[in-house]
Scaffold this motif. Structure first.
Motif, PDB file in Angstrom:
ATOM      1  N   ILE A 293      83.622 150.531 -33.037  1.00  0.00           N
ATOM      2  CA  ILE A 293      83.511 151.747 -33.956  1.00  0.00           C
ATOM      3  C   ILE A 293      82.992 152.771 -33.368  1.00  0.00           C
ATOM      4  CG2 ILE A 293      81.991 152.386 -35.840  1.00  0.00           C
ATOM      5  CD1 ILE A 293      82.381 149.284 -36.721  1.00  0.00           C
ATOM      6  N   ASP A 294      82.091 152.768 -32.102  1.00  0.00           N
ATOM      7  CA  ASP A 294      81.546 153.898 -31.515  1.00  0.00           C
ATOM      8  C   ASP A 294      82.936 154.849 -30.833  1.00  0.00           C
ATOM      9  OD1 ASP A 294      79.143 153.139 -32.288  1.00  0.00           O
ATOM     10  OD2 ASP A 294      79.084 152.054 -30.192  1.00  0.00           O
ATOM     11  N   SER A 295      83.877 154.160 -30.594  1.00  0.00           N
ATOM     12  CA  SER A 295      85.057 154.986 -29.927  1.00  0.00           C
ATOM     13  C   SER A 295      86.081 155.596 -30.793  1.00  0.00           C
ATOM     14  CB  SER A 295      85.847 154.276 -28.725  1.00  0.00           C
ATOM     15  OG  SER A 295      86.470 153.087 -29.469  1.00  0.00           O
ATOM     16  N   LEU A 296      85.821 155.457 -32.114  1.00  0.00           N
ATOM     17  CA  LEU A 296      86.919 155.768 -33.093  1.00  0.00           C
ATOM     18  C   LEU A 296      86.476 157.159 -33.330  1.00  0.00           C
ATOM     19  CD1 LEU A 296      86.877 152.855 -35.559  1.00  0.00           C
ATOM     20  CD2 LEU A 296      88.674 153.554 -33.852  1.00  0.00           C
ATOM     21  N   ARG A 297      87.386 157.921 -33.951  1.00  0.00           N
ATOM     22  CA  ARG A 297      87.290 159.113 -34.737  1.00  0.00           C
ATOM     23  C   ARG A 297      86.828 158.853 -35.929  1.00  0.00           C
ATOM     24  NH1 ARG A 297      91.297 163.317 -36.894  1.00  0.00           N
ATOM     25  NH2 ARG A 297      90.278 165.107 -37.154  1.00  0.00           N
ATOM     26  N   LEU A 298      85.731 159.294 -36.305  1.00  0.00           N
ATOM     27  CA  LEU A 298      84.827 158.770 -37.415  1.00  0.00           C
ATOM     28  C   LEU A 298      84.621 160.054 -38.466  1.00  0.00           C
ATOM     29  CD1 LEU A 298      81.975 156.664 -36.138  1.00  0.00           C
ATOM     30  CD2 LEU A 298      84.170 155.831 -37.042  1.00  0.00           C
ATOM     31  N   HIS A 299      84.629 159.990 -39.751  1.00  0.00           N
ATOM     32  CA  HIS A 299      84.425 160.879 -40.852  1.00  0.00           C
ATOM     33  C   HIS A 299      82.869 161.366 -40.358  1.00  0.00           C
ATOM     34  CE1 HIS A 299      82.538 162.387 -44.233  1.00  0.00           C
ATOM     35  NE2 HIS A 299      83.719 162.577 -44.904  1.00  0.00           N
ATOM     36  N   PRO A 300      82.700 162.584 -40.103  1.00  0.00           N
ATOM     37  CA  PRO A 300      81.496 163.148 -39.698  1.00  0.00           C
ATOM     38  C   PRO A 300      80.294 162.717 -40.552  1.00  0.00           C
ATOM     39  CG  PRO A 300      83.200 164.995 -40.180  1.00  0.00           C
ATOM     40  CD  PRO A 300      83.734 163.932 -40.671  1.00  0.00           C
ATOM     41  N   GLY A 301      80.248 162.471 -41.642  1.00  0.00           N
ATOM     42  CA  GLY A 301      78.970 161.886 -42.374  1.00  0.00           C
ATOM     43  C   GLY A 301      78.737 160.408 -42.020  1.00  0.00           C
ATOM     44  N   PHE A 302      79.870 159.666 -41.874  1.00  0.00           N
ATOM     45  CA  PHE A 302      79.597 158.395 -41.359  1.00  0.00           C
ATOM     46  C   PHE A 302      79.122 158.278 -39.818  1.00  0.00           C
ATOM     47  CE2 PHE A 302      81.547 154.420 -39.634  1.00  0.00           C
ATOM     48  CZ  PHE A 302      80.559 153.488 -40.476  1.00  0.00           C
ATOM     49  N   ALA A 303      79.864 159.041 -38.880  1.00  0.00           N
ATOM     50  CA  ALA A 303      79.466 159.296 -37.786  1.00  0.00           C
ATOM     51  C   ALA A 303      78.166 159.674 -37.454  1.00  0.00           C
ATOM     52  CB  ALA A 303      80.444 160.192 -37.064  1.00  0.00           C
ATOM     53  N   ALA A 304      77.439 160.367 -38.361  1.00  0.00           N
ATOM     54  CA  ALA A 304      75.962 160.751 -38.309  1.00  0.00           C
ATOM     55  C   ALA A 304      75.144 159.800 -38.620  1.00  0.00           C
ATOM     56  CB  ALA A 304      75.783 162.074 -39.187  1.00  0.00           C
ATOM     57  N   THR A 305      75.762 158.899 -39.543  1.00  0.00           N
ATOM     58  CA  THR A 305      74.668 157.678 -39.908  1.00  0.00           C
ATOM     59  C   THR A 305      74.797 156.592 -39.231  1.00  0.00           C
ATOM     60  OG1 THR A 305      75.833 157.255 -41.777  1.00  0.00           O
ATOM     61  CG2 THR A 305      74.388 158.784 -42.102  1.00  0.00           C
ATOM     62  N   TRP A 306      75.942 156.254 -38.680  1.00  0.00           N
ATOM     63  CA  TRP A 306      76.494 154.869 -38.208  1.00  0.00           C
ATOM     64  C   TRP A 306      75.240 154.575 -37.032  1.00  0.00           C
ATOM     65  CZ3 TRP A 306      78.432 150.461 -38.461  1.00  0.00           C
ATOM     66  CH2 TRP A 306      78.655 149.805 -37.311  1.00  0.00           C
ATOM     67  N   PRO A 307      74.904 155.180 -36.285  1.00  0.00           N
ATOM     68  CA  PRO A 307      73.974 154.760 -35.133  1.00  0.00           C
ATOM     69  C   PRO A 307      72.428 154.080 -35.863  1.00  0.00           C
ATOM     70  CG  PRO A 307      74.798 156.710 -34.283  1.00  0.00           C
ATOM     71  CD  PRO A 307      75.215 156.719 -35.739  1.00  0.00           C
ATOM     72  N   GLN A 308      72.094 155.101 -36.714  1.00  0.00           N
ATOM     73  CA  GLN A 308      70.942 154.680 -37.672  1.00  0.00           C
ATOM     74  C   GLN A 308      71.117 153.259 -38.311  1.00  0.00           C
ATOM     75  OE1 GLN A 308      70.666 158.291 -39.689  1.00  0.00           O
ATOM     76  NE2 GLN A 308      68.817 158.775 -38.541  1.00  0.00           N
ATOM     77  N   LEU A 309      72.346 153.215 -39.171  1.00  0.00           N
ATOM     78  CA  LEU A 309      72.652 152.130 -39.751  1.00  0.00           C
ATOM     79  C   LEU A 309      72.659 150.800 -39.006  1.00  0.00           C
ATOM     80  CD1 LEU A 309      73.539 150.582 -42.273  1.00  0.00           C
ATOM     81  CD2 LEU A 309      76.066 151.675 -42.015  1.00  0.00           C
ATOM     82  N   ILE A 310      73.638 151.013 -37.974  1.00  0.00           N
ATOM     83  CA  ILE A 310      73.599 149.568 -37.012  1.00  0.00           C
ATOM     84  C   ILE A 310      72.200 149.365 -36.262  1.00  0.00           C
ATOM     85  CG2 ILE A 310      74.279 150.693 -34.941  1.00  0.00           C
ATOM     86  CD1 ILE A 310      75.796 147.467 -36.509  1.00  0.00           C
ATOM     87  N   GLY A 311      71.413 150.269 -36.162  1.00  0.00           N
ATOM     88  CA  GLY A 311      70.174 149.965 -35.481  1.00  0.00           C
ATOM     89  C   GLY A 311      69.243 149.366 -36.600  1.00  0.00           C
ATOM     90  N   GLU A 312      69.394 149.747 -37.940  1.00  0.00           N
ATOM     91  CA  GLU A 312      68.613 148.970 -38.948  1.00  0.00           C
ATOM     92  C   GLU A 312      68.964 147.690 -39.147  1.00  0.00           C
ATOM     93  OE1 GLU A 312      67.937 149.993 -43.555  1.00  0.00           O
ATOM     94  OE2 GLU A 312      67.699 151.755 -42.261  1.00  0.00           O
ATOM     95  N   LEU A 313      70.308 147.445 -39.214  1.00  0.00           N
ATOM     96  CA  LEU A 313      70.619 146.085 -39.179  1.00  0.00           C
ATOM     97  C   LEU A 313      70.290 145.377 -38.108  1.00  0.00           C
ATOM     98  CD1 LEU A 313      74.378 146.891 -40.212  1.00  0.00           C
ATOM     99  CD2 LEU A 313      72.647 145.654 -41.841  1.00  0.00           C
ATOM    100  N   ASP A 314      70.365 145.783 -36.666  1.00  0.00           N
ATOM    101  CA  ASP A 314      69.877 144.972 -35.752  1.00  0.00           C
ATOM    102  C   ASP A 314      68.295 144.731 -35.846  1.00  0.00           C
ATOM    103  OD1 ASP A 314      72.551 144.765 -34.849  1.00  0.00           O
ATOM    104  OD2 ASP A 314      72.146 146.451 -33.262  1.00  0.00           O
ATOM    105  N   ALA A 315      67.528 145.699 -36.369  1.00  0.00           N
ATOM    106  CA  ALA A 315      66.170 145.796 -36.175  1.00  0.00           C
ATOM    107  C   ALA A 315      65.722 144.511 -37.270  1.00  0.00           C
ATOM    108  CB  ALA A 315      65.449 146.832 -36.587  1.00  0.00           C
ATOM    109  N   ALA A 316      66.586 144.530 -38.357  1.00  0.00           N
ATOM    110  CA  ALA A 316      66.054 143.706 -39.556  1.00  0.00           C
ATOM    111  C   ALA A 316      66.692 142.300 -39.093  1.00  0.00           C
ATOM    112  CB  ALA A 316      66.686 144.086 -40.723  1.00  0.00           C
ATOM    113  N   GLY A 317      67.264 142.039 -37.997  1.00  0.00           N
ATOM    114  CA  GLY A 317      68.116 140.796 -37.672  1.00  0.00           C
ATOM    115  C   GLY A 317      69.088 140.396 -38.613  1.00  0.00           C
ATOM    116  N   ARG A 318      69.775 141.451 -39.573  1.00  0.00           N
ATOM    117  CA  ARG A 318      70.847 140.912 -40.527  1.00  0.00           C
ATOM    118  C   ARG A 318      72.024 141.059 -39.825  1.00  0.00           C
ATOM    119  NH1 ARG A 318      68.332 144.390 -45.506  1.00  0.00           N
ATOM    120  NH2 ARG A 318      66.148 143.418 -45.535  1.00  0.00           N
TER     121      ARG A 318
END
Length: 151
Positions: free
Chosen positions: A126-151
């Motif tokens: 996903i990190d290497s795809l041409r992402l929608h700007p809104g999704f690109a802006a939130t993806w790092p935070q979103l995956i970080g939150e999933l990782d931090a919560a162990g989900r």
């Protein structure tokens, strides 16, 4: 009766967004993979990868709106188990990314044409795809939150 999900609104920063009630999208997860959709060239930010989603209707929850938009764009919604909802608050307007685990096989049906393809990706892809700007802006935070919560 007019559709309460149609129209633009400005957030406190002056940025323009579609959907006076905010918007929501559904990010499906199956093991380590996430389902993304390639947007049609005919829609805003076409030819980018994102999640199925769109404007919320008045009184509609992000969960219900994300599932409705997913069904409109991909034709059906499989059985799901909600994981978390990530809120990208723009000050007076918010986008809700609803993450859910797929509980049964998902088969795309004929949708409304906003998406031209869908694929399962692992986060590094996903990190290497041409992402929608809104999704690109939130993806790092979103995956970080999933990782931090162990989900």
């Amino acid at each position: 009766m007019a559709d309460s999900s149609h129209g633009y609104v400005r957030d406190r920063r002056g940025c323009r967004h579609w959907g006076p009630q905010g918007a929501a999208g559904l990010l499906l997860r199956q093991g380590p993979r996430f389902l993304l959709q390639r947007r049609s060239w005919r829609v805003h930010h076409g030819r980018t990868w994102s999640i199925p989603g769109g404007a919320l209707k008045a009184g509609e929850s992000p969960w219900d709106g994300a599932r409705r938009e997913f069904a409109e764009e991909l034709g059906s919604v499989p059985a799901l188990c909600p994981v978390l909802t990530f809120v990208d608050d723009h000050g007076g307007w918010a986008y809700h990314t609803v993450v859910a685990d797929v509980m049964e096989p998902f088969f795309r049906h004929r949708g409304d044409g906003e998406g031209v393809a869908h694929r399962w990706y692992i986060p590094v892809e996903i990190d290497s795809l041409r992402l929608h700007p809104g999704f690109a802006a939130t993806w790092p935070q979103l995956i970080g939150e999933l990782d931090a919560a162990g989900r």
